[in-house]
Scaffold this active site. Sequence first.
Site, PDB file in Angstrom:
ATOM      1  N   ARG A  30      -4.364 -10.954  -1.888  1.00  0.00           N
ATOM      2  CA  ARG A  30      -5.039  -9.853  -2.549  1.00  0.00           C
ATOM      3  C   ARG A  30      -6.130  -9.179  -1.726  1.00  0.00           C
ATOM      4  O   ARG A  30      -6.132  -7.969  -1.559  1.00  0.00           O
ATOM      5  CB  ARG A  30      -5.643 -10.344  -3.869  1.00  0.00           C
ATOM      6  CG  ARG A  30      -6.190  -9.218  -4.739  1.00  0.00           C
ATOM      7  CD  ARG A  30      -6.736  -9.733  -6.048  1.00  0.00           C
ATOM      8  NE  ARG A  30      -5.740 -10.444  -6.829  1.00  0.00           N
ATOM      9  CZ  ARG A  30      -5.967 -10.916  -8.049  1.00  0.00           C
ATOM     10  NH1 ARG A  30      -7.143 -10.766  -8.603  1.00  0.00           N
ATOM     11  NH2 ARG A  30      -5.010 -11.562  -8.708  1.00  0.00           N
ATOM     12  N   HIS A  76       4.138  -5.479  -8.090  1.00  0.00           N
ATOM     13  CA  HIS A  76       2.715  -5.853  -8.210  1.00  0.00           C
ATOM     14  C   HIS A  76       2.371  -6.141  -9.670  1.00  0.00           C
ATOM     15  O   HIS A  76       2.048  -5.226 -10.436  1.00  0.00           O
ATOM     16  CB  HIS A  76       1.834  -4.713  -7.669  1.00  0.00           C
ATOM     17  CG  HIS A  76       0.443  -5.144  -7.305  1.00  0.00           C
ATOM     18  ND1 HIS A  76       0.175  -5.986  -6.248  1.00  0.00           N
ATOM     19  CD2 HIS A  76      -0.755  -4.841  -7.852  1.00  0.00           C
ATOM     20  CE1 HIS A  76      -1.128  -6.173  -6.149  1.00  0.00           C
ATOM     21  NE2 HIS A  76      -1.718  -5.497  -7.116  1.00  0.00           N
ATOM     22  N   TYR A 120      -1.796  13.281 -14.466  1.00  0.00           N
ATOM     23  CA  TYR A 120      -2.036  14.660 -14.032  1.00  0.00           C
ATOM     24  C   TYR A 120      -1.820  14.863 -12.532  1.00  0.00           C
ATOM     25  O   TYR A 120      -1.550  15.980 -12.092  1.00  0.00           O
ATOM     26  CB  TYR A 120      -3.474  15.084 -14.373  1.00  0.00           C
ATOM     27  CG  TYR A 120      -3.777  15.058 -15.849  1.00  0.00           C
ATOM     28  CD1 TYR A 120      -3.063  15.854 -16.738  1.00  0.00           C
ATOM     29  CD2 TYR A 120      -4.792  14.247 -16.353  1.00  0.00           C
ATOM     30  CE1 TYR A 120      -3.335  15.831 -18.100  1.00  0.00           C
ATOM     31  CE2 TYR A 120      -5.082  14.216 -17.711  1.00  0.00           C
ATOM     32  CZ  TYR A 120      -4.346  15.004 -18.574  1.00  0.00           C
ATOM     33  OH  TYR A 120      -4.620  14.973 -19.914  1.00  0.00           O
TER      34      TYR A 120
END
Length: 802
Positions: A30, A76, A120
């Site tokens: 990570r 993931h 968006y």
Amino acid sequence: MKEKGVIEVNIEESLKESYLDYAMSVIIGRALPDVRDGLKPVHRRVLYAMYEMGVLHNKPYKKSARIVGDVIGKYHPHGDSAVYDTLVRMAQDFSMRYPLVDGQGNFGSVDGDSPAAMRYTEVRMTKIAEEMLADIDKDTVDFNPNYDGSLKEPAVLPTRIPNMLINGTSGIAVGMATNIPPHNLTEVINALVYMIDNKDYRDDDILKFVKGPDFPTYGIIYGKDEILKAYKTGKGVIKVRARVKKEVTTTGKELLVITEIPYQVNKANLIEKIANLAREKKITGIVDLRDESDRDGIRVVIEVKRGENSDVIINQLYKNTQMEIAYGINLVGIVNNKPKTLTLRDLLEQFLDHRKVVVIRRTKFLLKKAEDRLHILEGLIKAVENIDEVVALIKSSHNANEAKEKLMEKYDLSEAQAQAILDMKLQRLTGLEIEKLKKEYQETLKNIEFYKSILNNENVLMGIIKDELIEIRDKYGDERRTEIVSNAEEINIEDLIPDDEVVVTLSYQGFIKRTPLTNFRSQKRGGKGKAGAISSKDDFIKDLIVTTNHSTLMFFTNKGKIHYLKVYELPELARDAKGKYIANLISLDSDEKVAAMISTKEFDREHFVFMCTKDGVVKKTSLDAFSSGRSGIIAIKLREGDEIVDVSLISKNDLIFISTKKGKCIQFNSSEVRNMGRNATGVRGITLDKDDSVVSMEAVKGDPLILAVTAKGYGKLTLVTEYRVQSRGGKGIKLSKVTEKTGEIVGARQVKIEDDVMLISKSSKVIRLSVSDIPILGRDTQGVRLMGLSDEIVSFDVIRED
């Protein structure tokens, strides 16, 4: 008795093992990047998912939410916000030196504005990002199962670009962290090419090419030594500054314009900080501040007050805001599944090693493919050369399998060759097509020979890597953005401020200021005085010293602590101004106040700080013990109820003169007090009567006069020789006659005839007198009136003629 089926374990060992497993999971899976491609797993998964979806630089944008969904659904298994944050950062040109994602929409700003929601915004890969995935379909890297074992994902990308260095990264794992700054692609590749061409390269050779970090937000790096240290050791701290230029308007106003800011500094927060400092008068001389930044770049305008020194303001901005930052470099990456601190040389060598592996695996893949193709071509050519017999054989066969077996038997073909002949189109039988087959055969032979030369010759292999690196450099290389200068051209404020004599006054309520000494003119004895500060009902001037702008003020508090300020850091105000609250300049506790202050220019071992408390305790400490300049440290350890009265700088054998409010004094040699550490309590200086206390302490130099001043305005001069030298700790002798008319002793100071003295009353009246106007009288006298006033004198100080 142990129950059946219960396994006993050592909880300490179990916890240790579990925590280590967790720590390594965070480190490897990570938080830290792989040294080969410079990516953490989440970055790698985002890029691979986009590659799989075909969202390339020349294809239409796709919604970010679609990318995020694919990443968390396939590779993931974490929150969508973490993946979107990763996607956003890879699209920010102020975060990434070479962005890997081309974003359309609001992806945040250098002001810290949040990006628009993923539904968006739209994204696609940049062209340079595709270079990170080049040849991934040629068995160049290993693939691992995804989290549920249903798919495969790359363990590392076969990157052609040295992403670890050119884009940098940061991350905090368990017990370790990484912070790698971005670099210039051209410089890094030039260093790699040099390393390929010169096997006996050294660290210093590499550093001729990689000058230092190259931030996307430009800025200026000061000092090359720390850069070299970081590159050679893997750790270091560099100083990064904003770029400021001066402009003058048509009306003559001077402007300071910030056009570049340090990496990862929030511009909006920076502007707010500057505004607060100007509002609080911590930085004086700023009359206006505005942000004129637009899509063309940063432009923060600071309007300078007329007559102010803009260089001083720039220096204060660097000192007090994030216009200058310390960027910590920590080159830590994952090498062979283990975290490791690396040097610049290590990082470059690891990338070259990775490229070797990728090119070798790619070459083996291509060689195998070429050999397979050559095998097929040999069969096709053999069939074309015997086309009539082959056609007749196929026509005479009952089915494809029979035809395949006959072909294999008659012409000594493999199953793959026979199948290729059966699959061959009739158009391949034309003369042109036959020539193409033969040409392809020859080209395939050459390719096989070339692939084998790569695998068998190290120089050829490195030549391929070098050519590909040069191609990348020529396609994507650009000019350096961040300027590097050898040393910080720091403006020394002391060089810009005249070392003039000033009067520093501190009020009872804690308001401090400095005023040029020339603002005070000498008056005749008995004068009414000038207003020394804006007086209020509850405040008055308590302390006054005459010093110079370049000196260091040492503030000793009632708690026995010390604080530091340069004299020029105090506000320069008019004689009748109130001043600035001392707690805004030095950090004081709520129940702490300044008890005494002295000034010095140098911290040496030849001088000592001599302290005296209200209860008559004295202490001598070497001046260099206070050279650290750290405010808030202990100067003297006080007994309960005691507090500091006076502090002086003394030489080795100076005489100490202590005075009490009841008119007693003692004079002894400072050598009777041994040098003590800062945390010591001290020793008895004078033995006091029950209702008496110390009001002043002087280090006597030469054969001066002693000026004693009382609360009701009386004073006199007495030869110091009239006060005999005694042993430390005695009860002392009479200093001056104390009556109801004179009031108690305010203090006693050594003076010379050519000196002046400044007296301060409780109502903040200040009078400057010439010592020559004060009569010389004996010890047992009350003196004459020095100041005509109805209130009390609370402090006085001497203005030395020299």
